[in-house]
Design an enzyme around this catalytic site. Structure first.
Site, PDB file in Angstrom:
ATOM      1  N   GLU A 142       0.875  -1.179   0.000  1.00  0.00           N
ATOM      2  CA  GLU A 142       0.000   0.000   0.000  1.00  0.00           C
ATOM      3  C   GLU A 142       0.902   1.215   0.000  1.00  0.00           C
ATOM      4  O   GLU A 142       1.601   1.471   0.984  1.00  0.00           O
ATOM      5  CB  GLU A 142      -0.888  -0.023   1.234  1.00  0.00           C
ATOM      6  CG  GLU A 142      -1.694  -1.287   1.276  1.00  0.00           C
ATOM      7  CD  GLU A 142      -3.050  -1.121   1.901  1.00  0.00           C
ATOM      8  OE1 GLU A 142      -3.202  -0.247   2.744  1.00  0.00           O
ATOM      9  OE2 GLU A 142      -3.949  -1.881   1.523  1.00  0.00           O
ATOM     10  N   CYS A 171      -1.898   8.997   3.237  1.00  0.00           N
ATOM     11  CA  CYS A 171      -1.766   8.534   1.852  1.00  0.00           C
ATOM     12  C   CYS A 171      -3.001   8.943   1.059  1.00  0.00           C
ATOM     13  O   CYS A 171      -2.936   9.125  -0.144  1.00  0.00           O
ATOM     14  CB  CYS A 171      -1.559   7.033   1.811  1.00  0.00           C
ATOM     15  SG  CYS A 171      -2.889   6.143   2.601  1.00  0.00           S
TER      16      CYS A 171
HETATM   17  P1  NAD Z   1       8.834   4.558   4.270  1.00  0.00           P
HETATM   18  O1  NAD Z   1       8.685   3.768   3.033  1.00  0.00           O
HETATM   19  O2  NAD Z   1      10.039   5.414   4.418  1.00  0.00           O
HETATM   20  O3  NAD Z   1       8.849   3.615   5.556  1.00  0.00           O
HETATM   21  C1  NAD Z   1       7.785   2.734   5.839  1.00  0.00           C
HETATM   22  C2  NAD Z   1       8.312   1.576   6.659  1.00  0.00           C
HETATM   23  O4  NAD Z   1       9.254   0.832   5.880  1.00  0.00           O
HETATM   24  C3  NAD Z   1       9.045   1.963   7.939  1.00  0.00           C
HETATM   25  O5  NAD Z   1       8.725   1.024   8.939  1.00  0.00           O
HETATM   26  C4  NAD Z   1      10.511   1.828   7.547  1.00  0.00           C
HETATM   27  O6  NAD Z   1      11.375   1.542   8.639  1.00  0.00           O
HETATM   28  C5  NAD Z   1      10.460   0.641   6.606  1.00  0.00           C
HETATM   29  N1  NAD Z   1      11.558   0.564   5.634  1.00  0.00           N
HETATM   30  C6  NAD Z   1      12.303   1.575   5.116  1.00  0.00           C
HETATM   31  N2  NAD Z   1      13.204   1.079   4.223  1.00  0.00           N
HETATM   32  C7  NAD Z   1      13.010  -0.266   4.167  1.00  0.00           C
HETATM   33  C8  NAD Z   1      13.604  -1.334   3.415  1.00  0.00           C
HETATM   34  N3  NAD Z   1      14.582  -1.100   2.548  1.00  0.00           N
HETATM   35  N4  NAD Z   1      13.149  -2.585   3.605  1.00  0.00           N
HETATM   36  C9  NAD Z   1      12.132  -2.829   4.474  1.00  0.00           C
HETATM   37  N5  NAD Z   1      11.543  -1.876   5.223  1.00  0.00           N
HETATM   38  C10 NAD Z   1      11.963  -0.596   5.061  1.00  0.00           C
HETATM   39  O7  NAD Z   1       7.496   5.402   4.406  1.00  0.00           O
HETATM   40  P2  NAD Z   1       7.136   6.495   5.498  1.00  0.00           P
HETATM   41  O8  NAD Z   1       7.928   7.731   5.194  1.00  0.00           O
HETATM   42  O9  NAD Z   1       7.223   5.893   6.859  1.00  0.00           O
HETATM   43  O10 NAD Z   1       5.582   6.749   5.183  1.00  0.00           O
HETATM   44  C11 NAD Z   1       5.141   7.649   4.221  1.00  0.00           C
HETATM   45  C12 NAD Z   1       4.719   6.956   2.952  1.00  0.00           C
HETATM   46  O11 NAD Z   1       3.773   5.931   3.229  1.00  0.00           O
HETATM   47  C13 NAD Z   1       4.018   7.883   1.983  1.00  0.00           C
HETATM   48  O12 NAD Z   1       4.471   7.655   0.664  1.00  0.00           O
HETATM   49  C14 NAD Z   1       2.550   7.472   2.094  1.00  0.00           C
HETATM   50  O13 NAD Z   1       1.768   7.774   0.978  1.00  0.00           O
HETATM   51  C15 NAD Z   1       2.666   6.012   2.336  1.00  0.00           C
HETATM   52  N6  NAD Z   1       1.445   5.490   2.953  1.00  0.00           N
HETATM   53  C16 NAD Z   1       0.594   4.719   2.207  1.00  0.00           C
HETATM   54  C17 NAD Z   1      -0.593   4.225   2.762  1.00  0.00           C
HETATM   55  C18 NAD Z   1      -1.550   3.384   1.957  1.00  0.00           C
HETATM   56  O14 NAD Z   1      -2.355   2.708   2.564  1.00  0.00           O
HETATM   57  N7  NAD Z   1      -1.503   3.377   0.648  1.00  0.00           N
HETATM   58  C19 NAD Z   1      -0.904   4.526   4.090  1.00  0.00           C
HETATM   59  C20 NAD Z   1      -0.033   5.311   4.817  1.00  0.00           C
HETATM   60  C21 NAD Z   1       1.152   5.781   4.234  1.00  0.00           C
END
Ligand code: NAD
Length: 480
Positions: free
Chosen positions: A247, A281
């Protein structure tokens, strides 16, 4: 320190192992809130082993019984709702009223999921051959790895924990390193109710997330976060063909075509855009307006921005908190500056905000950019901050081209009373979720997800969850 947690492995909080990290209050960045210990490789291995063992027992528990047990976890979360809401405001920054709403929504979605999973989802179908009975049955998938972002510290973890558990899986959750407290509090609620090992928490940043996703015992990976990280996790899943549900981000739009109540329309758009400081999001980021309405829409949005009260989310009267961390603040500011450099004009906001007594807090002023063209970066890229960009159109075809001319496809809203316009929008909007005459807030029982770059795999929430949290088996029985 308000919160001190290690990793929850097989029912025990295990402190030592990896490196320590701290969280802070984004309204008062000098104030530290939590101290956590990142999971070591040994702890990840132990979590994988405990999950597999716990799941073997749990999968043979009747689904109705699983739901009844998980219902006690939800009740425990409800009884600690205020404590969890405060943890969200302290680490994430949103106003307490929003945090309370987030806890309540998590529990309401969980209660729906309990009923949903008890249905079993099996089918009986006719056979092509006499004397044979055909069935399609569902089984729990196994061990689920869940990785969540910082914007909804309880809602996103619960959206994964609830279906995982009630459909008969074990789940290992890695919450965001910026906001782990709420997930730890959920896990505390579940201790002593769920069998040890069924819900485990591992802490850390993306490095721990990548190792969790790569764990050989994990059969499904559910991730919510950015497109960039989603692609990395998709590649990890591909190595051993693990099931995947991603997502990702959005560049959501509200199209204002015609309305008999512009005030109600603008109230909906403002809430959808600025709630959680725009860090949703599903936040409305673009407002695409039929040209005759342009002036009134801009004036109405600016007036509403001026009424937003920025501040510490724990204080009464505050309607918007800070952004969640320093890099978010820098990123949003840089994107707005880039947009202005490309020709957009700021009619309100467009700068970090100073709040008296909260100097250094990561506040950004509610912003409206006008004179925006579809090719500009602010019109195409996710900003994830309190920023609306306004684009104008003359024909519905032009509006739809702008709406669909982005890489994302999460959610969209149309404001119109014209049935033909509504039907066209519902048929042609390239988004997973489509709203007419209201904002982009989703229901607790409806599938939630996106198309194009906004998601891969089964949607979460509601009836779609069965597709990720179970495997499907076609059975042919000839009775002798
Ligand atoms: P992010 O991708 O930086 O991090 C999300 C999670 O992934 C964190 O727990 C982080 O530690 C982990 N992570 C980071 N790098 C990783 C890797 N290489 N391998 C595995 N895990 C890793 O996102 P964020 O900045 O925390 O959140 C914001 C983003 O999330 C925005 O783009 C937003 O649109 C999206 N979002 C989407 C939804 C949806 O349902 N579509 C909901 C909420 C947020």
């Amino acid at each position: 320190m308000m919160y001190e947690y290690g990793n929850l492995i097989s029912g025990q909080w295990v402190p030592a192992g990896g490196s320590e990290f701290l969280t802070h209050n984004p309204a008062r960045p000098k104030e530290f809130v939590g101290r956590y210990t990142a999971a070591s490789d040994a702890q990840l291995a132990a979590a994988g082993k405990a999950a597999a063992e716990a799941q073997r027992e749990w999968r043979s528990t009747a689904s109705v019984e699983r739901g009844a047990i998980y219902g006690r976890v939800v009740s425990a979360v409800e009884s600690r709702a205020e404590e969890i809401a405060r943890s969200i405001t302290l680490e994430q920054g949103k106003p307490l009223a929003e945090a309370r709403g987030e806890v309540a929504k998590s529990c309401a979605e969980a209660r729906f999921m309990i009923g949903e999973a008890s249905r079993g989802h099996s089918e009986v179908l006719p056979s092509a051959r006499p004397g044979i009975k055909n069935m399609v049955v569902r089984r729990p998938r196994g061990v689920i790895a869940a990785i969540t972002p910082w914007n909804f510290p309880i809602l996103t973890p619960m959206r994964k924990i609830s279906p995982a558990i009630v459909f008969g899986n074990a789940i290992i959750l890695k919450p965001s390193e910026f906001t782990p407290a709420a997930a730890c509090l959920i896990a505390d609620c579940a201790r002593g109710i769920l069998p040890d090992g069924l819900l485990q928490i591992v802490q850390g940043d993306g490095r721990v997330g990548a190792r969790l996703a790569g764990h050989p015992g994990v059969s499904g990976i559910t991730f919510t976060g950015s497109v960039a990280t989603g692609k990395k996790i998709y590649a990890i899943a591909a190595q051993r063909l693990a099931a995947i549900s991603l997502e990702l981000g959005g560049k959501n739009a509200a199209v204002v075509n015609d309305t008999d109540d512009l005030n109600a329309c603008l109230d909906q758009i403002t809430a959808a855009a600025y709630m959680c400081s725009g860090q949703r999001c599903t936040a409305v980021s673009r407002v695409i307006v039929k040209r005759p309405l342009l002036g009134d829409v801009i004036d109405g949005l600016v007036a509403r921005c001026k009424k937003i009260a920025l501040g510490d989310g724990l204080l009464t009267g505050v309607t918007m908190g800070p952004l969640t961390n320093a890099s978010q603040l820098a990123r949003v500011d840089a994107m707005v500056r880039k947009g202005v450099g490309e020709g957009a004009r700021a009619v309100v906001g467009a700068a970090p905000a100073q709040v008296m007594g909260l100097e250094g807090g990561y506040f950004y002023a509610p912003t409206v950019l006008v004179d925006v063209a579809p090719e500009m970066s602010v019109a195409k890229e996710e900003i994830f901050g309190p920023v609306i960009v306004v684009l104008a159109y003359d024909s519905l075809d032009e509006a739809m081209a702008v709406l669909n001319g982005v890489a994302y496809g999460l959610t969209s809203a149309l404001f119109s009373n014209d049935n033909r316009v509504i039907q066209h929008f519902v048929d042609e909007s390239e988004n997973g979720m489509i709203h007419v005459n209201h904002g982009t807030i989703p229901d607790n029982h409806m599938p939630f997800g996106g198309v194009k770059s906004s998601g891969v795999g089964a949607y979460s929430v509601g009836s779609s969850t069965v597709n990720f949290y179970t495997t499907e088996h076609s059975v042919y029985i000839k009775h002798r």
